[in-house]
Enzyme design. Structure first.
Site, PDB file in Angstrom:
ATOM      1  N   ASP A 127       0.819  -1.219   0.000  1.00 56.27           N
ATOM      2  CA  ASP A 127       0.000   0.000   0.000  1.00 56.27           C
ATOM      3  C   ASP A 127       0.851   1.267   0.000  1.00 56.27           C
ATOM      4  OD1 ASP A 127      -2.423  -1.608   0.349  1.00 56.27           O
ATOM      5  OD2 ASP A 127      -1.758  -1.851   2.419  1.00 56.27           O
TER       6      ASP A 127
ATOM      7  N   LYS B 116       2.506   2.103  -4.950  1.00 54.10           N
ATOM      8  CA  LYS B 116       3.234   1.573  -6.110  1.00 54.10           C
ATOM      9  C   LYS B 116       2.497   1.888  -7.402  1.00 54.10           C
ATOM     10  CE  LYS B 116       3.301  -2.655  -4.565  1.00 54.10           C
ATOM     11  NZ  LYS B 116       2.691  -2.393  -3.240  1.00 54.10           N
TER      12      LYS B 116
ATOM     13  N   GLY C  56      -3.733  -4.581  -4.685  1.00 50.97           N
ATOM     14  CA  GLY C  56      -4.588  -3.463  -5.040  1.00 50.97           C
ATOM     15  C   GLY C  56      -3.757  -2.255  -5.393  1.00 50.97           C
ATOM     16  N   HIS C  57      -3.769  -1.858  -6.662  1.00 50.92           N
ATOM     17  CA  HIS C  57      -3.043  -0.666  -7.100  1.00 50.92           C
ATOM     18  C   HIS C  57      -4.059   0.427  -7.424  1.00 50.92           C
ATOM     19  CE1 HIS C  57       0.662  -3.204  -8.454  1.00 50.92           C
ATOM     20  NE2 HIS C  57       0.622  -2.976  -7.163  1.00 50.92           N
TER      21      HIS C  57
ATOM     22  N   GLN D  21       2.115  -6.405  -3.517  1.00 45.81           N
ATOM     23  CA  GLN D  21       2.478  -6.526  -2.105  1.00 45.81           C
ATOM     24  C   GLN D  21       3.811  -5.810  -1.834  1.00 45.81           C
ATOM     25  OE1 GLN D  21       1.414  -9.933  -3.554  1.00 45.81           O
ATOM     26  NE2 GLN D  21      -0.608  -9.121  -3.164  1.00 45.81           N
TER      27      GLN D  21
END
Length: 424
Positions: free
Chosen positions: A13, A16, A40-41, A223
Protein backbone atom coordinates in the site's frame (compact mmCIF):
# COMPACT_ATOMS: atom_id res chain seq x y z
CA UNK A 1 15.68 1.21 -23.57
CA UNK A 2 15.51 -0.41 -20.13
CA UNK A 3 13.88 -3.14 -18.08
CA UNK A 4 12.69 -1.72 -14.75
CA UNK A 5 11.19 -3.25 -11.61
CA UNK A 6 8.92 -1.44 -9.13
CA UNK A 7 8.89 -3.02 -5.67
CA UNK A 8 7.17 -2.16 -2.38
CA UNK A 9 9.61 -1.58 0.47
CA UNK A 10 7.25 -1.69 3.46
CA UNK A 11 4.11 -3.80 4.10
CA UNK A 12 2.36 -2.86 0.86
CA UNK A 13 0.00 0.00 0.00
CA UNK A 14 2.97 2.35 -0.52
CA UNK A 15 1.47 3.88 -3.65
CA UNK A 16 3.23 1.57 -6.11
CA UNK A 17 0.36 2.18 -8.51
CA UNK A 18 1.40 5.81 -8.83
CA UNK A 19 5.02 4.97 -9.66
CA UNK A 20 3.95 2.12 -11.91
CA UNK A 21 1.50 4.34 -13.78
CA UNK A 22 4.19 6.93 -14.41
CA UNK A 23 6.71 4.38 -15.66
CA UNK A 24 4.03 2.44 -17.56
CA UNK A 25 3.30 5.56 -19.61
CA UNK A 26 6.85 5.25 -20.96
CA UNK A 27 6.88 1.45 -21.30
CA UNK A 28 6.11 -0.82 -24.23
CA UNK A 29 5.34 -3.74 -21.93
CA UNK A 30 4.12 -4.07 -18.33
CA UNK A 31 4.51 -7.45 -16.63
CA UNK A 32 2.83 -8.65 -13.43
CA UNK A 33 4.81 -11.56 -11.97
CA UNK A 34 3.35 -12.68 -8.61
CA UNK A 35 0.48 -12.45 -6.17
CA UNK A 36 -3.20 -12.53 -6.95
CA UNK A 37 -6.30 -10.43 -6.45
CA UNK A 38 -5.10 -9.72 -2.92
CA UNK A 39 -3.11 -6.91 -4.56
CA UNK A 40 -4.59 -3.46 -5.04
CA UNK A 41 -3.04 -0.67 -7.10
CA UNK A 42 -4.84 2.67 -6.98
CA UNK A 43 -4.12 4.98 -9.91
CA UNK A 44 -5.55 8.50 -10.19
CA UNK A 45 -5.47 9.75 -13.78
CA UNK A 46 -7.18 12.86 -15.15
CA UNK A 47 -9.31 13.07 -12.02
CA UNK A 48 -10.47 9.44 -12.39
CA UNK A 49 -9.60 6.80 -9.81
CA UNK A 50 -8.85 3.25 -10.94
CA UNK A 51 -8.42 0.35 -8.52
CA UNK A 52 -6.56 -2.50 -10.21
CA UNK A 53 -6.10 -5.95 -8.69
CA UNK A 54 -5.03 -8.49 -11.31
CA UNK A 55 -4.77 -6.36 -14.44
CA UNK A 56 -1.34 -4.72 -14.98
CA UNK A 57 -1.45 -0.93 -14.65
CA UNK A 58 -0.24 -0.51 -18.23
CA UNK A 59 -3.78 -1.33 -19.35
CA UNK A 60 -4.62 2.37 -18.90
CA UNK A 61 -2.16 3.23 -21.69
CA UNK A 62 -3.31 2.27 -25.17
CA UNK A 63 -0.81 0.22 -27.12
CA UNK A 64 1.02 -1.08 -24.04
CA UNK A 65 1.34 -4.87 -23.96
CA UNK A 66 0.19 -6.14 -20.54
CA UNK A 67 1.37 -9.55 -19.36
CA UNK A 68 0.30 -11.68 -16.37
CA UNK A 69 3.13 -14.09 -15.63
CA UNK A 70 3.37 -17.67 -14.43
CA UNK A 71 3.97 -16.59 -10.84
CA UNK A 72 0.50 -15.04 -10.50
CA UNK A 73 -2.51 -16.91 -9.08
CA UNK A 74 -5.63 -15.89 -10.97
CA UNK A 75 -9.22 -15.86 -9.77
CA UNK A 76 -10.95 -15.91 -13.18
CA UNK A 77 -14.25 -14.69 -11.76
CA UNK A 78 -12.61 -11.63 -10.25
CA UNK A 79 -10.43 -11.10 -13.33
CA UNK A 80 -13.45 -11.00 -15.62
CA UNK A 81 -15.32 -8.74 -13.21
CA UNK A 82 -12.37 -6.35 -13.22
CA UNK A 83 -12.19 -6.47 -17.02
CA UNK A 84 -15.92 -5.83 -17.37
CA UNK A 85 -15.75 -2.88 -14.97
CA UNK A 86 -12.83 -1.34 -16.84
CA UNK A 87 -14.50 -1.99 -20.21
CA UNK A 88 -17.44 0.14 -19.09
CA UNK A 89 -14.95 2.99 -18.62
CA UNK A 90 -13.53 2.62 -22.12
CA UNK A 91 -10.52 0.41 -21.35
CA UNK A 92 -9.72 -2.28 -23.95
CA UNK A 93 -7.87 -5.58 -23.55
CA UNK A 94 -6.50 -6.29 -27.01
CA UNK A 95 -2.97 -6.20 -25.56
CA UNK A 96 -3.53 -8.47 -22.53
CA UNK A 97 -1.80 -11.86 -22.37
CA UNK A 98 -1.82 -14.45 -19.56
CA UNK A 99 0.79 -17.15 -19.15
CA UNK A 100 -0.61 -20.71 -19.46
CA UNK A 101 1.50 -21.71 -16.42
CA UNK A 102 -0.23 -19.26 -14.05
CA UNK A 103 -2.31 -21.04 -11.42
CA UNK A 104 -6.04 -20.64 -10.94
CA UNK A 105 -7.69 -19.75 -7.63
CA UNK A 106 -10.76 -21.94 -7.20
CA UNK A 107 -13.77 -21.56 -4.86
CA UNK A 108 -12.45 -24.28 -2.55
CA UNK A 109 -9.30 -22.22 -2.04
CA UNK A 110 -11.42 -19.31 -0.83
CA UNK A 111 -13.45 -21.61 1.44
CA UNK A 112 -10.32 -23.18 2.91
CA UNK A 113 -8.73 -19.77 3.43
CA UNK A 114 -11.66 -18.70 5.59
CA UNK A 115 -11.91 -21.99 7.47
CA UNK A 116 -8.18 -22.03 8.21
CA UNK A 117 -8.28 -18.49 9.58
CA UNK A 118 -11.32 -19.37 11.70
CA UNK A 119 -9.54 -22.46 13.03
CA UNK A 120 -6.52 -20.37 14.08
CA UNK A 121 -8.76 -18.17 16.20
CA UNK A 122 -6.83 -15.38 17.90
CA UNK A 123 -3.66 -16.58 16.13
CA UNK A 124 -5.06 -15.96 12.65
CA UNK A 125 -2.74 -14.41 10.07
CA UNK A 126 -5.20 -11.80 8.85
CA UNK A 127 -5.42 -12.88 5.21
CA UNK A 128 -7.64 -11.20 2.64
CA UNK A 129 -9.76 -14.40 2.47
CA UNK A 130 -9.20 -14.48 -1.30
CA UNK A 131 -7.82 -18.03 -1.38
CA UNK A 132 -4.29 -16.92 -2.28
CA UNK A 133 -2.41 -19.04 0.26
CA UNK A 134 -4.33 -22.27 -0.49
CA UNK A 135 -3.85 -21.70 -4.25
CA UNK A 136 -0.08 -21.40 -3.79
CA UNK A 137 -0.16 -24.46 -1.49
CA UNK A 138 -1.64 -26.53 -4.33
CA UNK A 139 0.93 -25.11 -6.74
CA UNK A 140 3.80 -26.32 -4.60
CA UNK A 141 2.05 -29.59 -3.78
CA UNK A 142 1.89 -30.04 -7.58
CA UNK A 143 -1.86 -30.51 -7.57
CA UNK A 144 -2.91 -27.06 -8.79
CA UNK A 145 -5.01 -26.09 -11.78
CA UNK A 146 -3.25 -23.87 -14.28
CA UNK A 147 -4.54 -21.32 -16.74
CA UNK A 148 -3.89 -23.72 -19.62
CA UNK A 149 -6.23 -26.22 -17.95
CA UNK A 150 -8.92 -23.57 -17.48
CA UNK A 151 -9.11 -22.73 -21.18
CA UNK A 152 -9.23 -26.41 -22.25
CA UNK A 153 -12.63 -27.65 -20.98
CA UNK A 154 -12.00 -31.40 -21.02
CA UNK A 155 -8.66 -31.07 -19.27
CA UNK A 156 -10.21 -28.67 -16.76
CA UNK A 157 -13.22 -30.87 -15.98
CA UNK A 158 -11.02 -33.85 -15.12
CA UNK A 159 -8.51 -31.91 -13.01
CA UNK A 160 -11.12 -29.78 -11.26
CA UNK A 161 -13.21 -32.78 -10.23
CA UNK A 162 -10.21 -34.67 -8.90
CA UNK A 163 -8.92 -31.65 -6.98
CA UNK A 164 -12.38 -30.62 -5.81
CA UNK A 165 -13.22 -34.02 -4.38
CA UNK A 166 -10.08 -33.96 -2.26
CA UNK A 167 -10.70 -30.38 -1.10
CA UNK A 168 -14.32 -31.19 -0.24
CA UNK A 169 -13.10 -34.05 1.94
CA UNK A 170 -10.82 -31.64 3.79
CA UNK A 171 -13.52 -28.97 4.05
CA UNK A 172 -16.08 -31.37 5.50
CA UNK A 173 -14.03 -33.92 7.46
CA UNK A 174 -11.30 -31.67 8.86
CA UNK A 175 -13.12 -28.34 9.28
CA UNK A 176 -16.76 -29.45 9.37
CA UNK A 177 -17.60 -27.02 6.60
CA UNK A 178 -20.10 -27.12 3.75
CA UNK A 179 -18.80 -28.83 0.58
CA UNK A 180 -18.40 -26.95 -2.68
CA UNK A 181 -20.93 -27.88 -5.40
CA UNK A 182 -18.43 -29.32 -7.89
CA UNK A 183 -20.86 -29.71 -10.80
CA UNK A 184 -21.91 -26.07 -10.56
CA UNK A 185 -18.36 -24.80 -10.11
CA UNK A 186 -16.99 -26.81 -13.04
CA UNK A 187 -19.62 -25.53 -15.45
CA UNK A 188 -19.25 -21.97 -14.18
CA UNK A 189 -15.48 -22.03 -14.61
CA UNK A 190 -15.65 -23.69 -18.03
CA UNK A 191 -17.60 -20.59 -19.03
CA UNK A 192 -14.86 -18.35 -17.62
CA UNK A 193 -12.26 -20.35 -19.52
CA UNK A 194 -14.08 -19.83 -22.80
CA UNK A 195 -14.13 -16.06 -22.26
CA UNK A 196 -10.45 -15.95 -21.31
CA UNK A 197 -9.04 -18.35 -23.92
CA UNK A 198 -8.19 -15.53 -26.31
CA UNK A 199 -5.75 -14.02 -23.81
CA UNK A 200 -3.37 -16.95 -23.39
CA UNK A 201 0.28 -16.33 -24.30
CA UNK A 202 3.75 -17.43 -23.22
CA UNK A 203 4.86 -14.52 -21.05
CA UNK A 204 8.45 -15.78 -20.80
CA UNK A 205 8.81 -15.77 -24.58
CA UNK A 206 6.97 -12.47 -25.07
CA UNK A 207 9.11 -10.76 -22.43
CA UNK A 208 12.38 -12.16 -23.76
CA UNK A 209 11.55 -11.16 -27.31
CA UNK A 210 10.87 -7.64 -26.04
CA UNK A 211 14.25 -7.60 -24.30
CA UNK A 212 15.99 -8.62 -27.52
CA UNK A 213 14.09 -5.95 -29.42
CA UNK A 214 15.29 -3.28 -26.99
CA UNK A 215 11.83 -2.36 -25.80
CA UNK A 216 11.02 -0.54 -22.55
CA UNK A 217 9.76 -3.09 -20.01
CA UNK A 218 8.20 -2.49 -16.60
CA UNK A 219 7.87 -5.32 -14.09
CA UNK A 220 5.04 -4.38 -11.76
CA UNK A 221 5.42 -5.56 -8.16
CA UNK A 222 2.50 -6.47 -5.92
CA UNK A 223 2.48 -6.53 -2.11
CA UNK A 224 5.88 -5.62 -0.64
CA UNK A 225 9.22 -6.73 0.78
CA UNK A 226 8.02 -7.11 4.39
CA UNK A 227 5.29 -9.45 3.10
CA UNK A 228 7.74 -11.76 1.30
CA UNK A 229 7.31 -15.41 2.30
CA UNK A 230 11.02 -15.64 3.26
CA UNK A 231 12.19 -12.08 3.96
CA UNK A 232 9.05 -10.61 5.48
CA UNK A 233 7.54 -10.76 8.95
CA UNK A 234 6.72 -14.47 8.73
CA UNK A 235 4.08 -15.85 9.29
CA UNK A 236 2.27 -12.52 8.77
CA UNK A 237 3.21 -12.46 5.10
CA UNK A 238 1.84 -13.28 1.67
CA UNK A 239 2.45 -16.61 -0.08
CA UNK A 240 4.78 -15.48 -2.85
CA UNK A 241 7.98 -13.52 -3.45
CA UNK A 242 7.19 -9.80 -3.90
CA UNK A 243 10.92 -8.98 -3.95
CA UNK A 244 12.95 -8.19 -7.05
CA UNK A 245 14.28 -11.75 -7.44
CA UNK A 246 10.71 -13.04 -7.55
CA UNK A 247 10.08 -10.98 -10.68
CA UNK A 248 12.50 -13.10 -12.68
CA UNK A 249 10.93 -16.37 -11.57
CA UNK A 250 7.36 -15.18 -11.99
CA UNK A 251 7.89 -13.72 -15.45
CA UNK A 252 10.37 -16.27 -16.83
CA UNK A 253 13.43 -14.13 -17.59
CA UNK A 254 16.90 -14.04 -16.06
CA UNK A 255 18.25 -11.29 -13.76
CA UNK A 256 20.74 -10.05 -16.36
CA UNK A 257 17.92 -8.37 -18.29
CA UNK A 258 17.08 -6.03 -15.37
CA UNK A 259 18.48 -2.49 -15.51
CA UNK A 260 16.82 -0.61 -12.63
CA UNK A 261 14.99 -1.59 -9.44
CA UNK A 262 12.81 1.10 -7.92
CA UNK A 263 11.55 0.79 -4.36
CA UNK A 264 8.42 2.61 -3.23
CA UNK A 265 7.76 3.79 0.32
CA UNK A 266 5.45 6.22 2.04
CA UNK A 267 6.83 9.17 3.99
CA UNK A 268 5.40 7.26 6.94
CA UNK A 269 4.56 3.56 7.42
CA UNK A 270 1.34 1.56 7.20
CA UNK A 271 0.28 -2.03 7.26
CA UNK A 272 -3.02 -3.91 6.95
CA UNK A 273 -3.90 -6.89 9.12
CA UNK A 274 -2.01 -8.53 11.90
CA UNK A 275 1.69 -8.72 12.59
CA UNK A 276 4.44 -6.66 14.22
CA UNK A 277 4.69 -2.94 13.58
CA UNK A 278 7.42 -1.26 15.68
CA UNK A 279 6.56 2.37 14.82
CA UNK A 280 2.76 2.00 15.04
CA UNK A 281 0.89 5.05 16.36
CA UNK A 282 -2.21 4.22 18.38
CA UNK A 283 -2.93 7.87 19.11
CA UNK A 284 -4.27 11.08 17.59
CA UNK A 285 -1.29 11.40 15.26
CA UNK A 286 -1.90 7.90 13.91
CA UNK A 287 -5.58 8.75 13.38
CA UNK A 288 -4.60 12.04 11.70
CA UNK A 289 -2.36 10.20 9.22
CA UNK A 290 -4.98 7.51 8.61
CA UNK A 291 -7.78 10.00 7.88
CA UNK A 292 -5.76 12.51 5.89
CA UNK A 293 -3.94 9.82 3.93
CA UNK A 294 -7.11 7.85 3.17
CA UNK A 295 -5.47 4.78 4.65
CA UNK A 296 -8.00 2.10 3.82
CA UNK A 297 -7.08 -0.99 1.76
CA UNK A 298 -7.76 -0.87 -1.99
CA UNK A 299 -8.59 -4.58 -1.98
CA UNK A 300 -10.43 -5.11 1.31
CA UNK A 301 -11.33 -1.62 2.52
CA UNK A 302 -9.78 -2.46 5.87
CA UNK A 303 -8.34 0.51 7.79
CA UNK A 304 -4.55 0.53 7.65
CA UNK A 305 -2.48 0.78 10.79
CA UNK A 306 -0.24 3.84 10.67
CA UNK A 307 3.13 4.79 12.11
CA UNK A 308 6.28 6.83 11.63
CA UNK A 309 8.73 6.11 8.81
CA UNK A 310 10.86 3.08 9.68
CA UNK A 311 14.29 3.35 8.10
CA UNK A 312 15.24 -0.08 9.49
CA UNK A 313 12.72 -1.91 7.32
CA UNK A 314 13.39 0.22 4.24
CA UNK A 315 17.14 -0.34 4.57
CA UNK A 316 16.31 -4.07 4.75
CA UNK A 317 14.35 -3.68 1.50
CA UNK A 318 17.23 -1.81 -0.14
CA UNK A 319 19.55 -4.74 0.61
CA UNK A 320 17.16 -7.60 -0.23
CA UNK A 321 16.04 -6.05 -3.53
CA UNK A 322 19.26 -4.37 -4.63
CA UNK A 323 17.41 -1.09 -5.10
CA UNK A 324 18.62 1.52 -7.56
CA UNK A 325 16.53 4.31 -6.03
CA UNK A 326 13.51 5.06 -3.87
CA UNK A 327 10.21 6.79 -4.48
CA UNK A 328 8.79 8.41 -1.33
CA UNK A 329 5.02 8.92 -1.56
CA UNK A 330 2.52 10.99 0.42
CA UNK A 331 4.95 13.53 1.79
CA UNK A 332 2.05 16.00 1.56
CA UNK A 333 0.06 14.02 4.14
CA UNK A 334 2.51 15.01 6.89
CA UNK A 335 1.66 18.70 6.48
CA UNK A 336 0.41 20.18 9.74
CA UNK A 337 2.27 17.93 12.16
CA UNK A 338 4.50 19.85 14.59
CA UNK A 339 7.17 17.15 14.69
CA UNK A 340 8.13 14.31 12.34
CA UNK A 341 9.88 11.19 13.58
CA UNK A 342 11.96 8.57 11.79
CA UNK A 343 12.93 5.22 13.31
CA UNK A 344 16.69 4.79 12.86
CA UNK A 345 17.23 1.65 14.97
CA UNK A 346 15.52 -0.75 17.39
CA UNK A 347 16.22 -1.20 21.09
CA UNK A 348 15.84 -4.80 22.29
CA UNK A 349 14.44 -5.63 25.74
CA UNK A 350 17.99 -6.18 27.06
CA UNK A 351 18.97 -2.65 25.99
CA UNK A 352 20.92 -3.69 22.89
CA UNK A 353 20.47 -1.31 19.95
CA UNK A 354 20.29 -2.95 16.51
CA UNK A 355 20.21 -1.29 13.09
CA UNK A 356 19.42 -4.35 10.94
CA UNK A 357 15.94 -5.80 10.69
CA UNK A 358 15.67 -9.03 12.75
CA UNK A 359 15.25 -12.20 10.64
CA UNK A 360 12.53 -13.76 12.85
CA UNK A 361 9.54 -12.54 14.83
CA UNK A 362 10.93 -13.89 18.07
CA UNK A 363 13.83 -11.42 17.82
CA UNK A 364 11.56 -8.58 16.70
CA UNK A 365 9.14 -8.98 19.60
CA UNK A 366 9.78 -6.47 22.30
CA UNK A 367 11.89 -4.21 20.08
CA UNK A 368 11.20 -0.50 20.55
CA UNK A 369 11.93 2.15 17.90
CA UNK A 370 14.81 4.58 18.36
CA UNK A 371 13.75 7.88 16.81
CA UNK A 372 15.29 10.94 15.25
CA UNK A 373 13.03 13.99 15.26
CA UNK A 374 12.52 16.66 12.60
CA UNK A 375 10.49 19.88 12.57
CA UNK A 376 7.16 19.63 10.77
CA UNK A 377 5.91 21.87 7.96
CA UNK A 378 2.72 23.79 7.23
CA UNK A 379 3.21 24.73 3.56
CA UNK A 380 1.09 23.25 0.77
CA UNK A 381 3.57 21.23 -1.32
CA UNK A 382 1.09 19.63 -3.74
CA UNK A 383 2.05 22.01 -6.57
CA UNK A 384 5.82 21.52 -6.18
CA UNK A 385 7.44 19.89 -9.21
CA UNK A 386 11.11 20.40 -8.37
CA UNK A 387 12.92 19.27 -5.24
CA UNK A 388 14.24 22.80 -4.72
CA UNK A 389 10.66 24.12 -4.53
CA UNK A 390 9.98 22.11 -1.37
CA UNK A 391 10.28 23.80 2.02
CA UNK A 392 13.76 23.43 3.48
CA UNK A 393 12.48 21.18 6.28
CA UNK A 394 11.07 18.77 3.67
CA UNK A 395 14.34 18.75 1.77
CA UNK A 396 16.27 17.97 4.93
CA UNK A 397 13.80 15.22 5.85
CA UNK A 398 14.21 13.50 2.46
CA UNK A 399 17.99 13.95 2.47
CA UNK A 400 18.16 12.27 5.87
CA UNK A 401 15.99 9.39 4.64
CA UNK A 402 18.47 8.84 1.82
CA UNK A 403 21.30 8.62 4.35
CA UNK A 404 19.45 6.29 6.69
CA UNK A 405 18.12 4.00 3.97
CA UNK A 406 21.43 4.04 2.07
CA UNK A 407 19.64 4.69 -1.21
CA UNK A 408 18.96 7.82 -3.28
CA UNK A 409 15.41 9.17 -3.50
CA UNK A 410 14.66 9.61 -7.19
CA UNK A 411 10.96 10.45 -7.01
CA UNK A 412 8.61 12.13 -4.52
CA UNK A 413 4.84 11.93 -4.45
CA UNK A 414 3.22 15.20 -3.28
CA UNK A 415 -0.41 14.46 -4.14
CA UNK A 416 -2.81 11.85 -5.49
CA UNK A 417 -2.75 12.64 -9.19
CA UNK A 418 -0.23 11.17 -11.63
CA UNK A 419 1.16 14.66 -12.30
CA UNK A 420 1.92 15.29 -8.62
CA UNK A 421 5.35 13.70 -8.71
CA UNK A 422 8.77 15.28 -8.32
CA UNK A 423 11.43 13.53 -10.39
CA UNK A 424 15.03 14.21 -9.44
Amino acid sequence: MAANIVIGTQWGDEGKGKAIDLLASRADIVVRSQGGNNAGHTVVADGETYKLHLIPSGILHKGTLCLIGAGVVIDPKDLLSEMDSLSERGVTFDNLKIDPRAHVTMPWHITLDGLSEEFRGSKDIGTTHRGIGPAYMDKYERSGIRFYDLVHPEVFREKARSAGELKNAIITKVFGGKPVDLDAVIEEYVGYGKRLAAYIGDVSVLTYEAVKAGKEILFEGAQATLLDIDYGTYPYVTSSHPVSAGVCIGSGVGPKVIDNIYGVAKAYTTRVGKGPFPTELNDDIGKFIQDKGGEFGATTGRPRRTGWFDAVIVRHAVRVNGLSSLMINKLDILKGLDTLKVCVAYKKPDGTVIKDFPPVLEELEGCKPVYEEFPGFTENISSCRRFEELPEVCQKYITRLEELCECPVGMLGVGQDREQIIER
